[in-house]
Design an enzyme around this catalytic site. Structure first.
Site, mmCIF file in Angstrom:
data_model
loop_
_atom_site.group_PDB
_atom_site.id
_atom_site.type_symbol
_atom_site.label_atom_id
_atom_site.label_comp_id
_atom_site.label_asym_id
_atom_site.label_seq_id
_atom_site.Cartn_x
_atom_site.Cartn_y
_atom_site.Cartn_z
ATOM 1 N N HIS A 64 -95.420 74.477 23.256
ATOM 2 C CA HIS A 64 -94.907 73.717 22.107
ATOM 3 C C HIS A 64 -94.325 74.716 21.098
ATOM 4 O O HIS A 64 -94.887 75.804 20.901
ATOM 5 C CB HIS A 64 -96.085 72.975 21.479
ATOM 6 C CG HIS A 64 -95.698 71.788 20.646
ATOM 7 N ND1 HIS A 64 -94.862 71.891 19.554
ATOM 8 C CD2 HIS A 64 -96.036 70.486 20.727
ATOM 9 C CE1 HIS A 64 -94.736 70.703 18.999
ATOM 10 N NE2 HIS A 64 -95.421 69.824 19.694
ATOM 11 N N GLY A 108 -98.809 73.805 25.707
ATOM 12 C CA GLY A 108 -98.222 72.530 26.138
ATOM 13 C C GLY A 108 -97.346 72.664 27.370
ATOM 14 O O GLY A 108 -97.137 71.701 28.099
ATOM 15 N N TYR A 138 -106.655 69.126 21.326
ATOM 16 C CA TYR A 138 -105.788 68.547 22.372
ATOM 17 C C TYR A 138 -106.073 67.050 22.492
ATOM 18 O O TYR A 138 -107.131 66.569 22.118
ATOM 19 C CB TYR A 138 -105.962 69.292 23.702
ATOM 20 C CG TYR A 138 -104.629 69.401 24.409
ATOM 21 C CD1 TYR A 138 -103.630 70.227 23.866
ATOM 22 C CD2 TYR A 138 -104.329 68.635 25.508
ATOM 23 C CE1 TYR A 138 -102.378 70.293 24.465
ATOM 24 C CE2 TYR A 138 -103.078 68.701 26.105
ATOM 25 C CZ TYR A 138 -102.108 69.527 25.579
ATOM 26 O OH TYR A 138 -100.866 69.581 26.152
#
Ligand code: YXS
Length: 259
Positions: A64, A108, A138
């Protein structure tokens, strides 16, 4: 498209992540381009799609885009988050997606690779799950995905230690379907893709969607979901969440105080 390249040859589609300056970090822009690429290949009747990094990449994807993680008080992995959107795209497209991995995979991006239907890696492949290092809670669907691939204790080790899982061990744990020397990764992957493309697309599409439904069949009561969300909200409202992101941006080790 700026950061994603698409290729289609005899029913085999390829989506290449091509943002070397940011190690293929999953920013909003690259994700939107990736989702368009999946849609285009679906339109073009691709029978299998390979998701890869640009040739020679040491990092498949850095995960991410930390610079795009929300400030405290907002779920960093909410339903409309860009990473979560592309994970849904990979799950719902009924074309099989193969992650071809010849480098390190972070946060991610591990979830993106694990969401693919198969992972084929070279001896350079490496997987590091980073939420605990960044103070990120998460989300439930992500944890469930890892539990469907790994034993729960191996999934906990990945999430709690935030330490890399090297290629050999990834293969042993069942993360990688196949482990190859780097110089035969591409030919092996495309050969496997070709075998899939020769089979019935209708049969495969029905089975892929059935796998998705069955994999998510675990009953989650509204109370269970609300409890998980409550636990996560405490974390993304915390100073530790703020410290995790700040320390990354300041390129220093985080100092978590548990508050
Ligand atoms: O500073 P400049 O502009 O030169 O850009 C640098 C990095 O800031 C940038 N970059 C990233 N930018 C945003 N988000 C990222 N995840 C990210 N990763 C890298 O890319 C430029 C080159 O980075 P640099 O100098 O560190 O490259 P390197 O070759 O020395 O090291 C490559 C990595 C991947 C080992 C290193 O960049 C790294 O450790 N990146 C962060 C990996 C990580 O912790 N990812 C998790 C992101 S958070 C996430 O995925 C979820 C929210 S969660 O944590 O919950 O799973």
């Amino acid at each position: 498209m700026k950061y994603i390249q698409i290729h289609l040859d005899k029913h085999i589609g390829t989506i290449t992540m091509n943002h070397p300056e940011h190690r293929n970090a999953l920013s909003e822009v690259i994700i939107d381009e990736m989702i368009n690429a999946f849609d285009e290949l679906k339109e073009a009747k691709a029978r299998v799609i390979i998701l890869r990094a640009y040739a020679g990449a040491k990092v498949w994807s850095a995960g991410h885009d930390v610079k795009e993680l929300p400030t405290p008080g907002r779920d960093p992995l909410g339903y409309e988050d860009s990473l979560v959107r592309v994970l849904r795209t990979v799950q719902y497209i009924t074309t099989p997606v193969i992650a071809m991995i010849d480098g390190s995979v972070w946060g991610g991006a591990c979830d993106l690779a694990f969401t693919c239907d198969m992972l084929i890696g070279s001896t350079n492949a490496q997987f590091t799950m980073t939420p605990a290092k960044l103070g990120v809670p998460y989300n439930a669907s992500g944890l469930l995905r890892f539990m469907n691939i790994l034993s729960v204790n191996a999934a906990k080790e990945m999430f709690f230690t935030a330490q890399p899982i090297e290629a050999e061990r990834a293969h042993l744990l069942g993360i990688l379907n196949h482990l190859l020397p780097a110089d035969s990764l591409e030919s092996y992957t495309y050969d496997l893709a070709e075998k899939i493309s020769r089979n019935s697309p209708l049969s495969i599409a029905a089975m892929k969607e059935s796998f998705r439904l069955l994999a998510n069949a675990s009953p989650l009561t509204p109370n269970m979901f609300e409890r998980i969300q409550g636990l996560r909200r405490k974390v993304y409202d915390s100073n530790d969440y703020r410290e995790g992101i700040q320390s990354f941006l300041e390129k220093r080790r985080p100092v978590f105080k548990g508050e």
